[in-house]
Design a protein around this motif. Structure first.
Motif: not given
Lengths: 119, 130, 98
Positions: C89-91, B29-30, C80-83, C58-60
């Protein structure tokens, strides 16, 4: 300014090296004068009551490491009140001056720190 | 964004594979990985003494290849490693053990490296449990 | 500061109630590994997750849902892994439970 770390200790002192290895993180951070706080919760509260005898199991006494925390500048210590209560330890004499936290105080504590590690 | 990644679980725990796939996605992802830190049973990921059955994932080998390919700063806690028999040549000599069970690209060092990584990174992500 | 909590153990081994005690209203839970077993609708763990305020996301992990033949339950966003990386990063910080 250094980032603050909340270390959450959830392991019984009688369950192998887990509790000791968590405290080692705190002591190492204290040696670098990093702002570190500890929260004892779940079975981690079993580290606190006085009168336990590690020698009966030929183990090193974890309480020496616990007592070393303030010497390393780690004196921001908390305990989850619900974890104590569920284990019948509400009235137990504890070996460290820990601040009991309940309800919304727990997420509020977590929110104060830059970093968190649970062991 | 800079990531520090810590792994507390051994190569046969799902958490090891998850941490590696996460680390791969961080780079893809860079983002940057400032350091990988292996603690508690996570030190077994740095062991070269494990032999995975041929039809199973060899996580220790995958970690080694990933670290080498991306030339990552990868630190194994020395105290946790000694306790678990993960010794490089220098430590094997020091403690007079015959078996050398780790080496490059892994570096054995202290817990201060975990704190330093956490301070340098924007995010610390720890993988433990199952 | 918000926290993304990572859970990886079955809720029958790592009871959700201690996790939920620490969870702030703007925090999120990412279930991976056997923590995803909490998503069997009708289970005790599932009922407990239903008590979370709507602000808690909630995420899985998608691969763990797929492996366990679990569908994406209501309120639960598969990642998925990128998400997963972007969620970190978002939290503001990430708490990996053992």
């Amino acid at each position: 300014m250094a980032k603050s770390l909340l270390l959450i200790c959830r392991q019984s002192p009688w369950a192998g090296t887990a509790a000791r290895e968590a405290l080692d993180i705190a002591l190492a951070g204290g040696a670098f004068e990093l702002p570190i706080a500890l929260l004892f919760m779940d079975d981690g509260v079993f580290q606190l009551p006085v009168g336990q005898q590690a020698t009966a199991l030929e183990q090193k006494d974890l309480s020496a490491n616990l007592q070393a925390l303030p010497l390393f500048g780690v004196d921001d210590l908390y305990v989850c009140q619900a974890s104590l209560a569920r284990r019948g330890l509400t009235d137990a004499t504890l070996s460290l001056p820990v601040t009991p936290l309940h309800g919304a105080e727990l997420p509020a504590l977590l929110a104060r720190f830059d970093l968190v590690m649970t062991l | 964004m800079k990531f520090a990644i810590a792994l507390f679980s051994p190569p046969h725990a799902p958490a090891s594979r998850r941490a590696l796939r996460f680390a791969e996605a961080v780079l893809a992802s860079g983002h940057e990985i400032v350091r990988l830190f292996f603690y508690r049973d996570g030190v077994y990921n740095a062991s070269c003494a494990m032999v995975a059955p041929q039809d199973e994932l060899d996580m220790a080998a995958q970690w080694r290849a990933f670290v080498a390919e991306h030339r990552l700063d990868s630190v194994v806690c020395i105290a946790a490693a000694l306790r678990r028999g993960v010794l490089n040549a220098e430590e094997a000599r020091r403690y007079e053990r015959e078996a050398i069970s780790t080496g490059a690209p892994w570096e054995l060092s202290g817990l201060g490296q975990l704190h330093e990584a956490a301070q340098l990174a924007d995010r610390l992500v720890c993988f433990g449990g199952d | 500061m918000t926290t993304l909590h990572l859970l990886s153990q079955s809720p029958w081994r790592q009871p959700l109630d201690s996790v939920l005690r620490l969870l702030g209203a703007d925090d999120a839970l990412l279930l991976c590994g056997d923590a995803c077993q909490a998503l069997h609708t009708g289970s005790e763990a599932w009922s407990l997750l239903q008590t979370l305020p709507a602000t808690v996301r909630l995420y899985a992990l998608q691969e763990d849902l797929q492996a366990r033949n679990l569908g994406a339950a209501e309120r639960v966003t598969p990642v998925d892994y990128p998400a997963f990386v972007e969620l970190c990063a978002q939290y503001d910080k990430v708490n990996g439970w053992l």
